[in-house]
Write a protein that holds these residues in place. Structure first.
Motif, PDB file in Angstrom:
ATOM      1  N   ASP A 216     -43.266   1.459  -3.074  1.00  0.00           N
ATOM      2  CA  ASP A 216     -43.800   0.577  -2.040  1.00  0.00           C
ATOM      3  C   ASP A 216     -44.282   1.350  -0.820  1.00  0.00           C
ATOM      4  O   ASP A 216     -45.156   0.879  -0.092  1.00  0.00           O
ATOM      5  CB  ASP A 216     -42.724  -0.424  -1.590  1.00  0.00           C
ATOM      6  N   GLY A 217     -43.686   2.496  -0.575  1.00  0.00           N
ATOM      7  CA  GLY A 217     -44.050   3.287   0.588  1.00  0.00           C
ATOM      8  C   GLY A 217     -43.619   4.726   0.418  1.00  0.00           C
ATOM      9  O   GLY A 217     -42.840   5.056  -0.491  1.00  0.00           O
ATOM     10  N   ILE A 218     -44.114   5.594   1.310  1.00  0.00           N
ATOM     11  CA  ILE A 218     -43.821   7.027   1.230  1.00  0.00           C
ATOM     12  C   ILE A 218     -43.282   7.506   2.575  1.00  0.00           C
ATOM     13  O   ILE A 218     -43.890   7.259   3.625  1.00  0.00           O
ATOM     14  CB  ILE A 218     -45.079   7.834   0.867  1.00  0.00           C
ATOM     15  N   MET A 219     -42.139   8.168   2.527  1.00  0.00           N
ATOM     16  CA  MET A 219     -41.553   8.785   3.719  1.00  0.00           C
ATOM     17  C   MET A 219     -41.822  10.280   3.689  1.00  0.00           C
ATOM     18  O   MET A 219     -41.573  10.945   2.681  1.00  0.00           O
ATOM     19  CB  MET A 219     -40.043   8.527   3.751  1.00  0.00           C
ATOM     20  N   LEU A 220     -42.336  10.806   4.795  1.00  0.00           N
ATOM     21  CA  LEU A 220     -42.582  12.240   4.952  1.00  0.00           C
ATOM     22  C   LEU A 220     -41.542  12.775   5.919  1.00  0.00           C
ATOM     23  O   LEU A 220     -41.508  12.373   7.080  1.00  0.00           O
ATOM     24  CB  LEU A 220     -43.994  12.490   5.502  1.00  0.00           C
ATOM     25  N   THR A 221     -40.700  13.688   5.462  1.00  0.00           N
ATOM     26  CA  THR A 221     -39.528  14.061   6.245  1.00  0.00           C
ATOM     27  C   THR A 221     -39.768  15.243   7.180  1.00  0.00           C
ATOM     28  O   THR A 221     -40.818  15.881   7.172  1.00  0.00           O
ATOM     29  CB  THR A 221     -38.346  14.416   5.325  1.00  0.00           C
ATOM     30  N   ASN A 222     -38.727  15.511   7.932  1.00  0.00           N
ATOM     31  CA  ASN A 222     -38.662  16.715   8.768  1.00  0.00           C
ATOM     32  C   ASN A 222     -38.577  17.962   7.894  1.00  0.00           C
ATOM     33  O   ASN A 222     -38.407  17.863   6.671  1.00  0.00           O
ATOM     34  CB  ASN A 222     -37.427  16.647   9.665  1.00  0.00           C
ATOM     35  N   GLY A 223     -38.638  19.115   8.515  1.00  0.00           N
ATOM     36  CA  GLY A 223     -38.511  20.367   7.786  1.00  0.00           C
ATOM     37  C   GLY A 223     -38.832  21.548   8.678  1.00  0.00           C
ATOM     38  O   GLY A 223     -39.256  21.385   9.827  1.00  0.00           O
ATOM     39  N   PRO A 224     -38.637  22.756   8.181  1.00  0.00           N
ATOM     40  CA  PRO A 224     -38.811  23.964   8.991  1.00  0.00           C
ATOM     41  C   PRO A 224     -40.176  24.623   8.833  1.00  0.00           C
ATOM     42  O   PRO A 224     -40.958  24.291   7.941  1.00  0.00           O
ATOM     43  CB  PRO A 224     -37.728  24.882   8.420  1.00  0.00           C
ATOM     44  N   GLY A 225     -40.422  25.595   9.701  1.00  0.00           N
ATOM     45  CA  GLY A 225     -41.559  26.500   9.516  1.00  0.00           C
ATOM     46  C   GLY A 225     -42.863  26.018  10.121  1.00  0.00           C
ATOM     47  O   GLY A 225     -42.966  24.960  10.745  1.00  0.00           O
ATOM     48  N   ASP A 226     -43.884  26.832   9.887  1.00  0.00           N
ATOM     49  CA  ASP A 226     -45.238  26.579  10.372  1.00  0.00           C
ATOM     50  C   ASP A 226     -45.892  25.538   9.474  1.00  0.00           C
ATOM     51  O   ASP A 226     -46.063  25.768   8.275  1.00  0.00           O
ATOM     52  CB  ASP A 226     -46.029  27.886  10.336  1.00  0.00           C
ATOM     53  N   PRO A 227     -46.290  24.374  10.012  1.00  0.00           N
ATOM     54  CA  PRO A 227     -46.896  23.343   9.150  1.00  0.00           C
ATOM     55  C   PRO A 227     -48.158  23.812   8.453  1.00  0.00           C
ATOM     56  O   PRO A 227     -48.423  23.419   7.309  1.00  0.00           O
ATOM     57  CB  PRO A 227     -47.182  22.196  10.129  1.00  0.00           C
ATOM     58  N   ALA A 228     -48.942  24.669   9.113  1.00  0.00           N
ATOM     59  CA  ALA A 228     -50.206  25.121   8.532  1.00  0.00           C
ATOM     60  C   ALA A 228     -50.005  25.995   7.297  1.00  0.00           C
ATOM     61  O   ALA A 228     -50.954  26.235   6.541  1.00  0.00           O
ATOM     62  CB  ALA A 228     -51.017  25.876   9.581  1.00  0.00           C
ATOM     63  N   GLU A 229     -48.780  26.475   7.079  1.00  0.00           N
ATOM     64  CA  GLU A 229     -48.491  27.287   5.898  1.00  0.00           C
ATOM     65  C   GLU A 229     -48.548  26.462   4.624  1.00  0.00           C
ATOM     66  O   GLU A 229     -48.795  26.991   3.536  1.00  0.00           O
ATOM     67  CB  GLU A 229     -47.105  27.916   6.050  1.00  0.00           C
ATOM     68  N   ASN A 230     -48.359  25.143   4.740  1.00  0.00           N
ATOM     69  CA  ASN A 230     -48.226  24.271   3.575  1.00  0.00           C
ATOM     70  C   ASN A 230     -49.581  23.697   3.140  1.00  0.00           C
ATOM     71  O   ASN A 230     -49.810  22.480   3.180  1.00  0.00           O
ATOM     72  CB  ASN A 230     -47.248  23.145   3.899  1.00  0.00           C
ATOM     73  N   VAL A 231     -50.450  24.580   2.727  1.00  0.00           N
ATOM     74  CA  VAL A 231     -51.835  24.210   2.425  1.00  0.00           C
ATOM     75  C   VAL A 231     -51.914  23.175   1.303  1.00  0.00           C
ATOM     76  O   VAL A 231     -52.621  22.160   1.413  1.00  0.00           O
ATOM     77  CB  VAL A 231     -52.652  25.462   2.053  1.00  0.00           C
ATOM     78  N   GLN A 232     -51.174  23.386   0.212  1.00  0.00           N
ATOM     79  CA  GLN A 232     -51.259  22.462  -0.916  1.00  0.00           C
ATOM     80  C   GLN A 232     -50.666  21.103  -0.572  1.00  0.00           C
ATOM     81  O   GLN A 232     -51.191  20.058  -0.985  1.00  0.00           O
ATOM     82  CB  GLN A 232     -50.542  23.043  -2.144  1.00  0.00           C
ATOM     83  N   ILE A 233     -49.591  21.083   0.192  1.00  0.00           N
ATOM     84  CA  ILE A 233     -48.996  19.806   0.590  1.00  0.00           C
ATOM     85  C   ILE A 233     -49.972  19.005   1.444  1.00  0.00           C
ATOM     86  O   ILE A 233     -50.112  17.787   1.281  1.00  0.00           O
ATOM     87  CB  ILE A 233     -47.671  20.039   1.343  1.00  0.00           C
ATOM     88  N   VAL A 234     -50.676  19.671   2.334  1.00  0.00           N
ATOM     89  CA  VAL A 234     -51.675  18.988   3.159  1.00  0.00           C
ATOM     90  C   VAL A 234     -52.770  18.384   2.276  1.00  0.00           C
ATOM     91  O   VAL A 234     -53.202  17.243   2.492  1.00  0.00           O
ATOM     92  CB  VAL A 234     -52.275  19.959   4.196  1.00  0.00           C
ATOM     93  N   GLU A 235     -53.207  19.127   1.271  1.00  0.00           N
ATOM     94  CA  GLU A 235     -54.215  18.595   0.345  1.00  0.00           C
ATOM     95  C   GLU A 235     -53.667  17.388  -0.417  1.00  0.00           C
ATOM     96  O   GLU A 235     -54.386  16.407  -0.660  1.00  0.00           O
ATOM     97  CB  GLU A 235     -54.659  19.684  -0.636  1.00  0.00           C
ATOM     98  N   ASN A 236     -52.390  17.444  -0.784  1.00  0.00           N
ATOM     99  CA  ASN A 236     -51.770  16.310  -1.476  1.00  0.00           C
ATOM    100  C   ASN A 236     -51.754  15.067  -0.589  1.00  0.00           C
ATOM    101  O   ASN A 236     -52.001  13.945  -1.062  1.00  0.00           O
ATOM    102  CB  ASN A 236     -50.341  16.662  -1.887  1.00  0.00           C
ATOM    103  N   LEU A 237     -51.480  15.262   0.694  1.00  0.00           N
ATOM    104  CA  LEU A 237     -51.426  14.125   1.612  1.00  0.00           C
ATOM    105  C   LEU A 237     -52.802  13.486   1.793  1.00  0.00           C
ATOM    106  O   LEU A 237     -52.913  12.271   1.996  1.00  0.00           O
ATOM    107  CB  LEU A 237     -50.864  14.567   2.965  1.00  0.00           C
ATOM    108  N   LYS A 238     -53.839  14.278   1.712  1.00  0.00           N
ATOM    109  CA  LYS A 238     -55.201  13.726   1.800  1.00  0.00           C
ATOM    110  C   LYS A 238     -55.449  12.739   0.662  1.00  0.00           C
ATOM    111  O   LYS A 238     -56.054  11.677   0.859  1.00  0.00           O
ATOM    112  CB  LYS A 238     -56.230  14.850   1.755  1.00  0.00           C
ATOM    113  N   VAL A 239     -54.949  13.060  -0.520  1.00  0.00           N
ATOM    114  CA  VAL A 239     -55.097  12.164  -1.677  1.00  0.00           C
ATOM    115  C   VAL A 239     -54.268  10.902  -1.462  1.00  0.00           C
ATOM    116  O   VAL A 239     -54.727   9.778  -1.717  1.00  0.00           O
ATOM    117  CB  VAL A 239     -54.665  12.876  -2.977  1.00  0.00           C
TER     118      VAL A 239
END
Length: 368
Positions: A216-239
Motif C-alpha cells: 500500500d505504501g513505501i517507507m524510506l528510512t534513515n541511514g548513514p553516509g553520503d546520500p550521493a554515493e547511492n547512485v543505484q538506489i536513487v535510480e530505483n526511487l525514480k522508477v
C-alpha cells in the motif's frame, strides 16, 4: 585505570581514561547534544563510521536496558564523554554503559574536556580522528589512514541482508514496504502500532520487486553516509516515483528522494545531532522540537518548484527539513518523527502517510 586518547586529523591530542573495549578505532568525529538517549545513539545505524562525542557531561547514569535498542548492535566507531557513570540507577537498568561498550567492542574515552572538543568541531567542522587505549598507540601508517578516512559503502554495510516481516499490532490494515537504509526499530514500531504489517527490504531492492509485492505504501528510512554515493538506489526511487504509490522518507530517505527528483545534497559543517532542533512548518507557521542525526542536507535552491516544494526548514540555520512532491503522494522529512523530544510533536506524520494511502486507495476504487 588505563589511559585512552583521541588524536584528531589536525594533530590535536586529548588524553583521558579508558572505558569500554581496549584497542584502536578510526572514524569521523562528531558530537551529539542530547541530554539523554545514549543507548539509542549507540545502536542507531546512522552513526556508522563515526566517533561520537556526547556534550552532556554525565553519561551512563541510567545504564543500558533491553527495551531502548534501535538495532541489533552498536554501529559507532568510538564513544567519548566527559564522565562515565559507573553505578547507574534505574529500574530498567540491566547493564552498565561500560559493560555494553565492552560487549560491542566499542573503544571508549572519558575524562576529557568535551566542551573544548565540541568547540573545535564547530569551528573547524567535523574531522577524522583515531581513538585508542594505552598500549594500542597508532603508528605512522594508522595515522595516515585516519587522515584519509572516508565513510564508504555505508548503506550497503548496515542494510538488512534479506527480507523480513514485522506483524501489525492487532488487525492488519496496511501493508508497507520498508526500504532499509539503516532503519531504527522505532520506525517499525510506529507503523506496527497503526495497524501496518511492515516488510523490511534490503535498501537496494529492485523497484520491480517492490511494485509487484502488492504494498500500500513505501517507507524510506534513515541511514548513514553520503546520500550521493547511492547512485543505484536513487535510480530505483525514480522508477518508484512514476508508480504514484504513497511514499514517506525520513532522514537519509529524505535526501535520497530529493536526489531522485533532481535536487542536490551537500555535506554540512558539523551537522545536526541532538534532540532539540526547532523546525518550522511553512504551511502552518508552527514550530516543532525535533530529534536529528545527519551530516548532509538537501540544497534548498536545487529543488525544482515545478516538481516539489520545501515545506519544513530549520530555524537555527535555515536548512531544508522536509519536502513535498507536487501532484504525487510523496513527502519527506530530515528529522525523526519516531523519536519523542517534544515529547511527541511530529509523530502525526505517520498518520499523514497512512492518510495518503487511504486517499490513494479511494482514488483507485473510483477508477474501477
Amino acid at each position: 585505570m588505563k589511559k585512552a586518547f583521541l588524536l584528531l586529523a589536525d594533530g590535536t591530542l586529548f588524553e583521558g581514561t579508558a572505558c569500554g573495549y581496549e584497542g584502536q578505532s578510526t572514524g569521523e568525529v562528531v558530537f551529539n547534544t542530547g541530554m539523554a538517549g545514549y543507548q539509542e545513539v549507540l545502536t542507531d545505524p546512522s552513526y556508522y563510521g563515526q566517533i561520537v562525542t556526547m556534550t552532556y557531561p554525565l553519561v551512563g547514569n541510567y545504564g543500558i536496558n533491553f527495551e531502548d535498542y534501535e538495532s541489533h548492535k552498536s554501529w559507532v566507531s568510538g564513544f567519548i564523554m566527559r564522565e562515565i557513570c559507573e553505578y547507574p540507577s534505574n529500574w530498567r537498568c540491566r547493564h552498565t554503559l561500560d559493560h555494553y561498550l565492552k560487549s560491542q567492542k566499542v573503544v571508549g574515552l572519558a575524562g576529557i574536556d568535551t566542551r573544548r572538543l565540541t568547540r573545535i568541531l564547530r569551528n573547524s567542522g567535523v574531522m577524522n580522528g583515531i581513538i585508542y587505549t594505552e598500549g594500542h598507540e597508532p603508528d605512522a601508517a594508522a595515522i595516515a589512514a585516519m587522515k584519509a578516512y572516508v565513510v564508504r559503502d555505508a548503506v550497503k554495510t548496515v542494510t538488512s541482508a534479506q527480507e523480513s516481516i514485522c506483524k501489525a499490532d492487532g488487525e492488519t490494515k496496511y501493508h508497507i514496504a520498508l526500504l532499509d537504509f539503516g532503519v531504527k526499530y522505532n520506525i517499525e514500531r510506529e507503523l506496527q502500532s497503526r495497524g501496518c504489517e511492515v516488510t523490511v527490504l534490503p535498501g537496494d531492492t529492485a523497484p520491480e520487486a517492490i511494485l509487484s509485492g502488492g504494498y500500500d505504501g513505501i517507507m524510506l528510512t534513515n541511514g548513514p553516509g553520503d546520500p550521493a554515493e547511492n547512485v543505484q538506489i536513487v535510480e530505483n526511487l525514480k522508477v518508484l516515483l512514476e508508480s504514484n504509490i504513497p511514499m514517506f522518507g525520513i532522514c537519509l530517505g529524505h535526501q535520497l528522494m530529493a536526489l531522485a527528483i533532481g535536487a542536490k545534497t551537500h555535506k554540512m559543517r558539523f551537522g545536526h545531532r541532538g534532540v532539540n532542533h526547532p523546525v518550522k512548518d511553512l504551511d502552518t507557521d508552527r514550530t516543532y522540537i525535533t530529534s536529528q542525526n545527519h551530516g548532509y542536507a538537501v540544497v534548498g535552491e536545487s529543488v525544482d518548484p515545478s516538481i516539489a516544494r520545501v515545506r519544513y526548514v530549520n530555524l537555527n540555520d535555515g536548512s531544508v527539513e522536509g519536502i513535498e512532491h507536487i501532484g504525487r503522494p510523496v513527502f519527506t522529512v530530515q528529522f525523526h518523527p519516531e523519536v519523542c523530544p517534544g515529547p511527541m510533536d511530529t509523530s502525526f506524520l505517520f498518520d499523514r502517510f497512512l492518510s495518503n494511502i487511504d486517499q490513494a486507495k479511494g482514488d483507485a476504487a473510483k477508477c474501477l
